[in-house]
Scaffold this motif. Structure first.
Motif, PDB file in Angstrom:
ATOM      1  N   LEU A 155      85.829  70.862  -3.331  1.00  0.00           N
ATOM      2  CA  LEU A 155      87.169  70.630  -2.795  1.00  0.00           C
ATOM      3  C   LEU A 155      87.189  69.403  -1.880  1.00  0.00           C
ATOM      4  N   ARG A 180      86.802  66.131  -4.107  1.00  0.00           N
ATOM      5  CA  ARG A 180      88.054  65.751  -4.771  1.00  0.00           C
ATOM      6  C   ARG A 180      89.116  65.313  -3.768  1.00  0.00           C
ATOM      7  N   THR A 181      89.126  65.941  -2.605  1.00  0.00           N
ATOM      8  CA  THR A 181      90.100  65.580  -1.567  1.00  0.00           C
ATOM      9  C   THR A 181      89.893  64.153  -1.099  1.00  0.00           C
ATOM     10  N   ALA A 214      90.942  61.696  -3.788  1.00  0.00           N
ATOM     11  CA  ALA A 214      92.405  61.596  -3.878  1.00  0.00           C
ATOM     12  C   ALA A 214      92.979  60.789  -2.716  1.00  0.00           C
ATOM     13  N   ALA A 245      96.122  64.170  -0.346  1.00  0.00           N
ATOM     14  CA  ALA A 245      95.510  65.213  -1.170  1.00  0.00           C
ATOM     15  C   ALA A 245      96.227  66.526  -0.876  1.00  0.00           C
ATOM     16  N   TYR A 246      96.205  67.408  -1.857  1.00  0.00           N
ATOM     17  CA  TYR A 246      96.911  68.690  -1.740  1.00  0.00           C
ATOM     18  C   TYR A 246      96.012  69.818  -2.225  1.00  0.00           C
ATOM     19  N   TRP A 247      96.019  70.914  -1.483  1.00  0.00           N
ATOM     20  CA  TRP A 247      95.347  72.136  -1.902  1.00  0.00           C
ATOM     21  C   TRP A 247      96.417  73.215  -2.030  1.00  0.00           C
ATOM     22  N   TYR A 291      91.101  78.110  -2.702  1.00  0.00           N
ATOM     23  CA  TYR A 291      92.005  76.969  -2.604  1.00  0.00           C
ATOM     24  C   TYR A 291      91.787  76.131  -3.851  1.00  0.00           C
ATOM     25  N   ARG A 292      92.870  75.731  -4.505  1.00  0.00           N
ATOM     26  CA  ARG A 292      92.801  74.885  -5.693  1.00  0.00           C
ATOM     27  C   ARG A 292      93.242  73.486  -5.328  1.00  0.00           C
ATOM     28  N   TRP A 293      92.468  72.501  -5.753  1.00  0.00           N
ATOM     29  CA  TRP A 293      92.846  71.109  -5.561  1.00  0.00           C
ATOM     30  C   TRP A 293      93.934  70.779  -6.568  1.00  0.00           C
ATOM     31  N   SER A 305      97.213  64.663  -6.933  1.00  0.00           N
ATOM     32  CA  SER A 305      98.185  64.096  -5.992  1.00  0.00           C
ATOM     33  C   SER A 305      99.411  63.514  -6.665  1.00  0.00           C
TER      34      SER A 305
END
Length: 134
Positions: A50, A53-54, A57, A64-66, A80-82, A85
């Motif tokens: 996570l 990838r964050t 992004a 970035a969004y989870w 939590y899923r990535w 963006s």
């Protein structure tokens, strides 16, 4: 542009390899060195991926969004899923008079050309500006 790919990859890997800990008061609850996650914090098993990838992004898109994945009762966080963006659009209340505006009011996710609102309290929004230059 392979050097851009490599730079983003290296930065993401460097961030993912940083040690981390979750604390309750002065006591460590779980750290990046733990093999077994603590009950209620099982989502930390995927935290390295996570974080990777964050950071990627944030380098490429500036945010970035989870998405929080709750249990059926909605009382515990299972994971939590990535989220990509470019599929997320923050919603602001700019249509209200200035005195009534509160700012960010939600998020929409577009997949396959169809936009759907996401539960506001289940989205973690990490913008690129996490520090202030002085």
């Amino acid at each position: 542009m392979p050097w851009v790919y490599r730079a983003v990859e290296m930065r993401g890997l460097a961030m993912a390899d940083l040690p981390w800990e979750i604390r309750k008061g002065k006591k460590d609850v779980v750290t990046s060195q733990d093999w077994q996650p603590v009950r209620g914090l099982e989502w930390t098993r995927s935290l390295r991926q996570l974080i990777l990838r964050t950071e990627q992004a944030r380098c490429l898109w500036g945010a970035a969004y989870w998405l929080r994945v709750p249990n059926k009762a909605g009382t515990r966080t299972l994971d939590y899923r990535w989220l990509l963006s470019t599929s997320i659009t923050p919603r602001y209340d700019s249509d209200r008079p200035p005195a009534e505006q509160v700012g960010l009011v939600g998020f929409d996710r577009t997949v396959g050309g169809t936009a759907a609102p996401l539960p506001f309290g289940d989205v973690v929004y990490l913008s690129g500006a996490l520090y202030t230059a002085r």
